[in-house]
Design a protein around this motif. Structure first.
Motif, short mmCIF file in Angstrom:
data_model
loop_
_atom_site.label_atom_id
_atom_site.label_comp_id
_atom_site.label_asym_id
_atom_site.label_seq_id
_atom_site.Cartn_x
_atom_site.Cartn_y
_atom_site.Cartn_z
N ASN A 100 -4.57 -3.00 13.89
CA ASN A 100 -3.88 -1.96 14.65
C ASN A 100 -4.24 -2.11 16.13
O ASN A 100 -5.38 -2.43 16.46
N SER B 265 -3.75 6.75 1.99
CA SER B 265 -2.71 6.37 2.94
C SER B 265 -2.18 7.64 3.59
O SER B 265 -2.46 8.75 3.12
N THR B 266 -1.40 7.49 4.66
CA THR B 266 -0.82 8.65 5.33
C THR B 266 0.16 9.35 4.39
O THR B 266 0.25 10.58 4.35
N THR C 179 4.73 5.11 3.20
CA THR C 179 3.67 4.63 4.09
C THR C 179 4.28 3.75 5.18
O THR C 179 5.40 3.25 5.05
N PHE C 180 3.50 3.52 6.23
CA PHE C 180 3.92 2.57 7.25
C PHE C 180 4.03 1.17 6.61
O PHE C 180 4.82 0.34 7.04
N THR C 181 3.21 0.93 5.59
CA THR C 181 3.24 -0.37 4.91
C THR C 181 4.59 -0.58 4.21
O THR C 181 5.13 -1.69 4.20
N LEU D 27 0.85 -1.18 0.00
CA LEU D 27 0.00 0.00 0.00
C LEU D 27 0.90 1.24 0.00
O LEU D 27 1.59 1.50 0.98
N THR E 142 1.00 -1.37 14.45
CA THR E 142 0.17 -1.95 13.39
C THR E 142 0.82 -3.24 12.92
O THR E 142 2.04 -3.34 12.82
N HIS F 90 -7.55 5.00 9.25
CA HIS F 90 -7.04 4.34 10.46
C HIS F 90 -6.14 5.28 11.25
O HIS F 90 -6.12 5.24 12.48
N ALA F 91 -5.40 6.13 10.55
CA ALA F 91 -4.53 7.09 11.23
C ALA F 91 -5.40 8.14 11.92
O ALA F 91 -5.14 8.53 13.06
N VAL G 273 -8.26 -4.04 10.05
CA VAL G 273 -8.34 -3.18 8.86
C VAL G 273 -9.35 -3.84 7.92
O VAL G 273 -9.05 -4.84 7.26
N PHE H 27 1.11 -6.01 9.97
CA PHE H 27 1.00 -6.14 8.52
C PHE H 27 1.20 -7.61 8.15
O PHE H 27 1.82 -8.36 8.91
N HIS I 196 -5.05 8.79 6.29
CA HIS I 196 -5.73 7.50 6.16
C HIS I 196 -6.74 7.37 7.31
O HIS I 196 -6.49 7.85 8.42
N PRO J 50 -1.74 -3.75 5.54
CA PRO J 50 -2.04 -3.69 6.98
C PRO J 50 -3.23 -4.58 7.31
O PRO J 50 -4.16 -4.68 6.51
N ILE K 65 3.86 2.71 15.56
CA ILE K 65 3.26 3.81 14.80
C ILE K 65 3.38 5.12 15.57
O ILE K 65 2.91 5.22 16.71
N GLN L 229 -6.74 7.01 15.11
CA GLN L 229 -5.74 6.93 16.18
C GLN L 229 -5.33 8.30 16.72
O GLN L 229 -4.62 8.37 17.72
O1 LIG Z 1 -1.31 4.96 5.49
C1 LIG Z 1 -0.31 4.28 5.78
O2 LIG Z 1 0.81 4.74 5.93
C2 LIG Z 1 -0.49 2.83 5.96
O3 LIG Z 1 0.45 2.11 5.83
C3 LIG Z 1 -1.88 2.31 6.32
C4 LIG Z 1 -2.15 2.27 7.81
C5 LIG Z 1 -3.40 1.35 8.15
O4 LIG Z 1 -4.12 0.92 7.27
O5 LIG Z 1 -3.61 1.08 9.35
C6 LIG Z 1 -1.01 1.68 8.49
C7 LIG Z 1 -0.62 2.03 9.72
C8 LIG Z 1 -1.28 3.10 10.49
O6 LIG Z 1 -2.00 2.43 11.50
C9 LIG Z 1 -2.20 3.92 9.65
C10 LIG Z 1 -2.47 3.59 8.36
#
Ligand SMILES: O=C(O)C(=O)C[C@]1(C(=O)O)C=C[C@@H](O)C=C1
Length: 320
Positions: free
Chosen positions: A70, A145-146, A26-28, A21, A190, A122-123, A76, A192, A120, A67, A99, A126
């Motif tokens: 979390n 995504s972030t 990204t965190f991914t 992703l 998170t 999910h972000a 997710v 993955f 994103h 992902p 994260i 949080q």
């Molecule tokens: O948007 C990103 O950077 C991601 O990798 C996605 C994602 C997720 O889907 O949870 C990954 C980790 C963080 O918790 C927030 C966003």
């Protein structure tokens, strides 16, 4: 052609092609870089979880990192749903990423000026409490995504003045960061998964996880109890259970479940056989090493030797 409409990656013999992703940052992507050899492999960002999985299903990538869970926000949904239907896939390993979020803004914007913030979903979930306290006038705009939100900050037409993203992508893009460590829970993690087409199963390590998707049998009182019973009678511990709507009709659900153990462990294999009788459409999504290396607690009467002794006993009864 890949699902994005760009030419597929060259399949060089011996070169692994990974997708994740994206975009970069990204965190991914950080999760993928924990996979041994990934730093030297071909890495292709996808614009969504669905398109990353489509790259794998269509043979344009050997594996994808997406992902799945979390520690603050839970499962997710996009991933849980996409791996539960369509062409079967197998999880090869899990990866944990700590994260931390920052708030980056356009040049000239101060914290008090922020009116539209993107990240994103999910972000956002949080950082929601922090946002209510610190940028109460800001409207939220979802991003894929972030990192996509961070990139959007450099585009005048994107329509937002702040992005919640990782410190790494903010510094890579040279963005102006006005607040750090803005997550509501400071030690969020998170999880993955690295997922591929079905093939050889990863070897058991003694600290493994098995993921299954179980449709709830229709109109059967106690069906959930029957499903859970298959695990409890074999001493199999559940580490995650979530229900998701199948989308077919209101009230039609499947369960996405992680258990401690490997399909090569007798108690897990026996539980899967029991589950197949209760819900024949169940989907096995893989047995793979736990990222935290925590070994399963196996009760003596559910150990491999106990199952073997029971098989031999039955055989001796049959054969006289
Ligand atoms: O948007 C990103 O950077 C991601 O990798 C996605 C994602 C997720 O889907 O949870 C990954 C980790 C963080 O918790 C927030 C966003």
């Amino acid at each position: 052609m890949s699902p994005e409409g760009t030419p597929g990656p060259p399949k060089l013999p011996g070169t692994m092609v990974y997708t994740y992703l994206g975009p970069e940052g990204t965190f991914t992507e950080a999760a993928l870089l924990q996979v041994p050899g990934a730093d030297e492999a071909v890495r292709i960002p996808s614009t969504s979880v669905t398109s990353a999985l489509e790259m794998v299903r269509s043979g344009h990538a050997n594996a994808a990192v997406v992902p799945i869970e979390n520690s603050v926000e839970g499962g997710v949904s996009a991933t849980l749903d996409a791996i539960s239907i369509g062409q079967p896939l197998r999880i090869l390993r899990e990866i944990l990423v700590p994260i931390t979020f920052v708030l980056a803004v356009r040049p000239g914007i101060e914290l008090d000026d922020v009116r539209r913030v993107s990240t994103h979903s999910h972000a956002w979930a949080q950082c929601r409490n922090w946002a209510e306290m610190n940028i109460p006038k800001a409207e939220y705009l979802p991003a894929s995504s972030t990192a996509a939100a961070a990139v959007g900050l450099q585009d005048d037409s994107s329509g937002f003045d702040a992005a919640i993203c990782s410190p790494l992508v903010a510094s890579r893009l040279g963005l102006n960061v006005v607040a750090r460590d803005i997550g509501d829970v400071s030690d969020a993690v998170t999880r993955f998964i690295l997922i591929s087409l079905p093939g050889l199963l990863p070897e058991p390590t003694g600290a493994d996880k098995t993921t299954v998707v179980i449709p709830l049998p229709e109109d059967r009182p106690g069906a959930l109890m029957e499903i859970l019973d298959q695990f409890s009678t074999r001493g199999v511990n559940l580490s995650r259970i979530e229900s998701r709507p199948t989308g077919a009709f209101l009230g039609d659900y499947f369960f996405s479940i992680d258990v401690d153990g490997h399909i090569f462990d007798a108690r897990v294999a026996d539980a899967l056989k029991g589950l197949h009788r209760v819900s024949p459409e169940l989907r096995f999504l893989g047995s793979y090493p736990r990222a935290d290396h925590r070994r399963a607690h196996v009760l003596p009467h559910t150990s491999d030797p106990a199952f073997e002794a029971a098989d031999q006993w039955l055989e001796s009864l049959i054969n006289g």
